[in-house]
Motif scaffolding. Structure first.
Motif, PDB file in Angstrom:
ATOM      1  N   GLU A  44       0.875  -1.208  -0.102  1.00  0.00           N
ATOM      2  CA  GLU A  44      -0.005   0.095   0.074  1.00  0.00           C
ATOM      3  C   GLU A  44       0.799   1.278   0.028  1.00  0.00           C
ATOM      4  N   VAL A  45       0.829   2.149  -0.910  1.00  0.00           N
ATOM      5  CA  VAL A  45       1.564   3.342  -1.187  1.00  0.00           C
ATOM      6  C   VAL A  45       0.425   4.435  -0.671  1.00  0.00           C
ATOM      7  N   LYS A  46       0.589   4.967   0.459  1.00  0.00           N
ATOM      8  CA  LYS A  46      -0.327   6.017   0.931  1.00  0.00           C
ATOM      9  C   LYS A  46      -0.272   7.702   0.187  1.00  0.00           C
ATOM     10  N   PRO A  47      -1.239   8.017   0.170  1.00  0.00           N
ATOM     11  CA  PRO A  47      -1.243   9.579  -0.505  1.00  0.00           C
ATOM     12  C   PRO A  47      -0.103  10.409   0.052  1.00  0.00           C
ATOM     13  N   GLY A  48       0.755  11.050  -0.634  1.00  0.00           N
ATOM     14  CA  GLY A  48       1.987  11.749  -0.200  1.00  0.00           C
ATOM     15  C   GLY A  48       3.132  11.163   0.048  1.00  0.00           C
ATOM     16  N   THR A  49       3.264   9.749  -0.319  1.00  0.00           N
ATOM     17  CA  THR A  49       4.565   9.117  -0.123  1.00  0.00           C
ATOM     18  C   THR A  49       5.503   9.497  -1.335  1.00  0.00           C
ATOM     19  N   SER A  50       6.736   9.833  -0.838  1.00  0.00           N
ATOM     20  CA  SER A  50       7.862  10.213  -1.994  1.00  0.00           C
ATOM     21  C   SER A  50       8.449   8.945  -2.258  1.00  0.00           C
ATOM     22  N   TYR A  51       9.162   9.194  -3.465  1.00  0.00           N
ATOM     23  CA  TYR A  51      10.125   8.194  -3.892  1.00  0.00           C
ATOM     24  C   TYR A  51      10.885   7.608  -2.844  1.00  0.00           C
ATOM     25  N   ARG A  52      11.682   8.669  -2.199  1.00  0.00           N
ATOM     26  CA  ARG A  52      12.625   8.258  -1.174  1.00  0.00           C
ATOM     27  C   ARG A  52      12.254   7.743   0.166  1.00  0.00           C
ATOM     28  N   LYS A  53      10.930   8.149   0.259  1.00  0.00           N
ATOM     29  CA  LYS A  53      10.412   7.770   1.355  1.00  0.00           C
ATOM     30  C   LYS A  53       9.793   6.090   1.381  1.00  0.00           C
ATOM     31  N   LEU A  54       9.458   6.025   0.169  1.00  0.00           N
ATOM     32  CA  LEU A  54       9.290   4.471  -0.194  1.00  0.00           C
ATOM     33  C   LEU A  54      10.434   3.750  -0.177  1.00  0.00           C
ATOM     34  N   ILE A  55      11.419   4.043  -0.532  1.00  0.00           N
ATOM     35  CA  ILE A  55      12.947   3.380  -0.846  1.00  0.00           C
ATOM     36  C   ILE A  55      13.204   3.026   0.551  1.00  0.00           C
ATOM     37  N   ARG A  56      13.167   3.997   1.722  1.00  0.00           N
ATOM     38  CA  ARG A  56      13.379   3.624   2.780  1.00  0.00           C
ATOM     39  C   ARG A  56      12.451   2.610   3.584  1.00  0.00           C
ATOM     40  N   HIS A  74      17.079   9.228  -9.879  1.00  0.00           N
ATOM     41  CA  HIS A  74      16.251  10.596 -10.156  1.00  0.00           C
ATOM     42  C   HIS A  74      16.792  11.192 -11.469  1.00  0.00           C
ATOM     43  N   LYS A  75      18.091  10.902 -11.738  1.00  0.00           N
ATOM     44  CA  LYS A  75      18.805  11.585 -12.602  1.00  0.00           C
ATOM     45  C   LYS A  75      18.840  10.347 -13.852  1.00  0.00           C
ATOM     46  N   LEU A  76      19.044   9.135 -13.557  1.00  0.00           N
ATOM     47  CA  LEU A  76      19.264   8.232 -14.703  1.00  0.00           C
ATOM     48  C   LEU A  76      17.854   7.692 -15.230  1.00  0.00           C
ATOM     49  N   SER A  77      16.918   7.495 -14.202  1.00  0.00           N
ATOM     50  CA  SER A  77      15.735   6.981 -14.781  1.00  0.00           C
ATOM     51  C   SER A  77      14.508   7.600 -13.892  1.00  0.00           C
ATOM     52  N   PRO A  78      14.365   8.914 -14.485  1.00  0.00           N
ATOM     53  CA  PRO A  78      13.370   9.902 -13.366  1.00  0.00           C
ATOM     54  C   PRO A  78      11.924   9.296 -13.286  1.00  0.00           C
ATOM     55  N   GLU A  79      11.624   8.731 -14.458  1.00  0.00           N
ATOM     56  CA  GLU A  79      10.083   8.001 -14.616  1.00  0.00           C
ATOM     57  C   GLU A  79       9.812   7.009 -13.520  1.00  0.00           C
ATOM     58  N   LEU A  80      11.150   6.352 -13.101  1.00  0.00           N
ATOM     59  CA  LEU A  80      10.788   5.274 -12.038  1.00  0.00           C
ATOM     60  C   LEU A  80      10.472   5.917 -10.755  1.00  0.00           C
ATOM     61  N   THR A  81      10.626   7.364 -10.700  1.00  0.00           N
ATOM     62  CA  THR A  81      10.309   7.865  -9.302  1.00  0.00           C
ATOM     63  C   THR A  81       8.887   8.554  -9.321  1.00  0.00           C
ATOM     64  N   GLU A  82       8.312   8.325 -10.251  1.00  0.00           N
ATOM     65  CA  GLU A  82       6.909   9.261 -10.257  1.00  0.00           C
ATOM     66  C   GLU A  82       5.460   8.087  -9.740  1.00  0.00           C
ATOM     67  N   ILE A  83       6.038   7.877  -8.590  1.00  0.00           N
ATOM     68  CA  ILE A  83       5.134   6.544  -8.111  1.00  0.00           C
ATOM     69  C   ILE A  83       3.660   7.268  -7.723  1.00  0.00           C
ATOM     70  N   LYS A  84       2.653   6.543  -7.696  1.00  0.00           N
ATOM     71  CA  LYS A  84       1.410   6.757  -7.514  1.00  0.00           C
ATOM     72  C   LYS A  84       0.684   6.188  -6.343  1.00  0.00           C
ATOM     73  N   ALA A  85      -0.050   6.768  -5.622  1.00  0.00           N
ATOM     74  CA  ALA A  85      -0.590   6.215  -4.319  1.00  0.00           C
ATOM     75  C   ALA A  85      -1.669   5.120  -4.952  1.00  0.00           C
ATOM     76  N   GLY A  86      -1.704   3.888  -3.971  1.00  0.00           N
ATOM     77  CA  GLY A  86      -2.774   2.700  -4.412  1.00  0.00           C
ATOM     78  C   GLY A  86      -2.057   1.655  -3.546  1.00  0.00           C
ATOM     79  N   THR A  87      -2.827   0.580  -4.175  1.00  0.00           N
ATOM     80  CA  THR A  87      -2.747  -0.794  -3.295  1.00  0.00           C
ATOM     81  C   THR A  87      -2.283  -1.692  -4.417  1.00  0.00           C
ATOM     82  N   TYR A  88      -1.119  -2.230  -4.365  1.00  0.00           N
ATOM     83  CA  TYR A  88      -0.520  -3.023  -5.431  1.00  0.00           C
ATOM     84  C   TYR A  88      -0.136  -4.433  -5.209  1.00  0.00           C
TER      85      TYR A  88
END
Length: 336
Positions: A44-56, A74-88
């Motif tokens: 579960e990715v809660k609303p407002g969760t950043s990429y760095r917080k998720l990685i931690r 962020h520099k090499l594959s910025p598209e991978l850091t654009e996460i969206k809230a939800g349940t996966y």
């Protein structure tokens, strides 16, 4: 001197390129590492969760390692850091890049809930109450209050939803499911009513729904539905009572203990079709598309009776004499 200076610049350039290449490899290895899970599970990715917080969070859970290289994503594959809230839903041995791509897509895990044909509204409420990741908005509401919330102008909701499998994502509500199910029921019923067979003894699509619910309770065999429907249609046309046991059971409510006795058949209720003429006042169960279609497109027959044949199906007959013979054959099958 100039040559030495140029050579030094070349060394620095080579070193910088080498370090850059090595850093790129390390960052790539970071995103390509497998997420360590013992089994598939929901994340579960809660609303407002950043990429760095998720990685931690992943690191603290022991799912990934070497998070010092995470900042290079962020520099090499910025598209991978654009996460969206939800349940996966994440499978074991997925790469971190695969998981991040999944989270970026926003395609949340689809849960499902199946409502069986012939079940009752009270059973649906129990299923909804137990469904995971579903918000419960109807728990403290009465049936009349639920009807009002759904915009249904009937105090009793039995039969007013289509028995099927419905999918939902985390955060949807039990109201959403029922609203969708009711709309599906209305769509199927209107379609079948618009193409119904001629000369049916049914005054409205609601009466068709009542008949469909009885058909649903009488047989689960697809090939029999139109024939069962023809029996009830023929009886209605002749002014004969339907005399169908499921209506007796429904009318008994909590008094039903698994057996129907002769006194139960004689005891009047609003639903006992052994004591009332015509259809009961409401459906007695939730119907599926097949039974709704059968109610409005019955087989053309002269059958007036049917009884279980002891093998899972039914024996259909045209006269009381034939019916009584079929009943005796069924009882012999049970004794044997």
């Amino acid at each position: 001197m100039l040559k030495k200076f140029l050579f030094l610049i070349l060394l620095i350039a080579i070193g910088t390129a080498g370090f850059g290449f090595w850093s790129y490899q390390q960052a790539s290895q970071f995103t390509e590492q497998q997420v360590v899970l013992d089994k598939a599970q929901l994340i579960e990715v809660k609303p407002g969760t950043s990429y760095r917080k998720l990685i931690r969070q992943f690191e603290q859970s022991g799912w990934i390692t070497d998070t010092k290289w995470a900042r290079f994503t962020h520099k090499l594959s910025p598209e991978l850091t654009e996460i969206k809230a939800g349940t996966y839903w994440v499978e074991p041995n997925q790469s971190l890049a695969s998981v991040l791509t999944q989270l970026k897509s926003g395609k949340e895990h689809q849960f499902s809930i199946t409502f069986v044909e012939g079940s009752r509204f009270s059973e649906w409420l129990q299923q909804l109450e137990q469904a995971p990741y579903l918000d419960h908005e109807l728990s403290d509401l009465s049936e009349k209050e639920i009807a009002k919330k759904l915009g249904i102008d009937r105090p009793k909701l039995e039969g007013l939803f289509l028995a099927e499998t419905y999918h939902y994502t985390a955060g949807m509500s039990d109201f959403d499911i029922l609203d969708r199910s009711h709309n599906a029921l209305v769509s199927v019923l209107e379609t079948e009513w618009g193409t119904k067979s001629a000369n049916l003894p049914l005054k409205s699509s609601y009466e068709a729904l009542i008949l469909a619910s009885i058909i649903e309770k009488e047989t689960a065999i697809d090939s029999e539905r139109e024939r069962v429907s023809s029996v009830f249609v023929n009886r209605l046309k002749r002014g004969m009572r339907l005399q169908t046991d499921p209506t007796v059971i429904y009318g008994m409510g909590d008094k039903y203990d698994g057996n129907i006795r002769k006194k139960d058949l004689r005891t009047p209720t609003a639903y006992n079709t052994y004591t009332i003429n015509g259809l009961p006042p409401t459906p007695i169960a939730m119907a599926g598309p097949a039974s709704i279609k059968a109610a409005l497109h019955p087989e053309t027959s002269r059958y007036l009776y049917f009884v279980a044949d002891g093998t899972g199906g039914h024996k259909f007959t045209k006269s009381l004499v034939e019916h009584n013979k079929a009943v005796r054959a069924y009882l012999r099958t049970l004794r044997n």
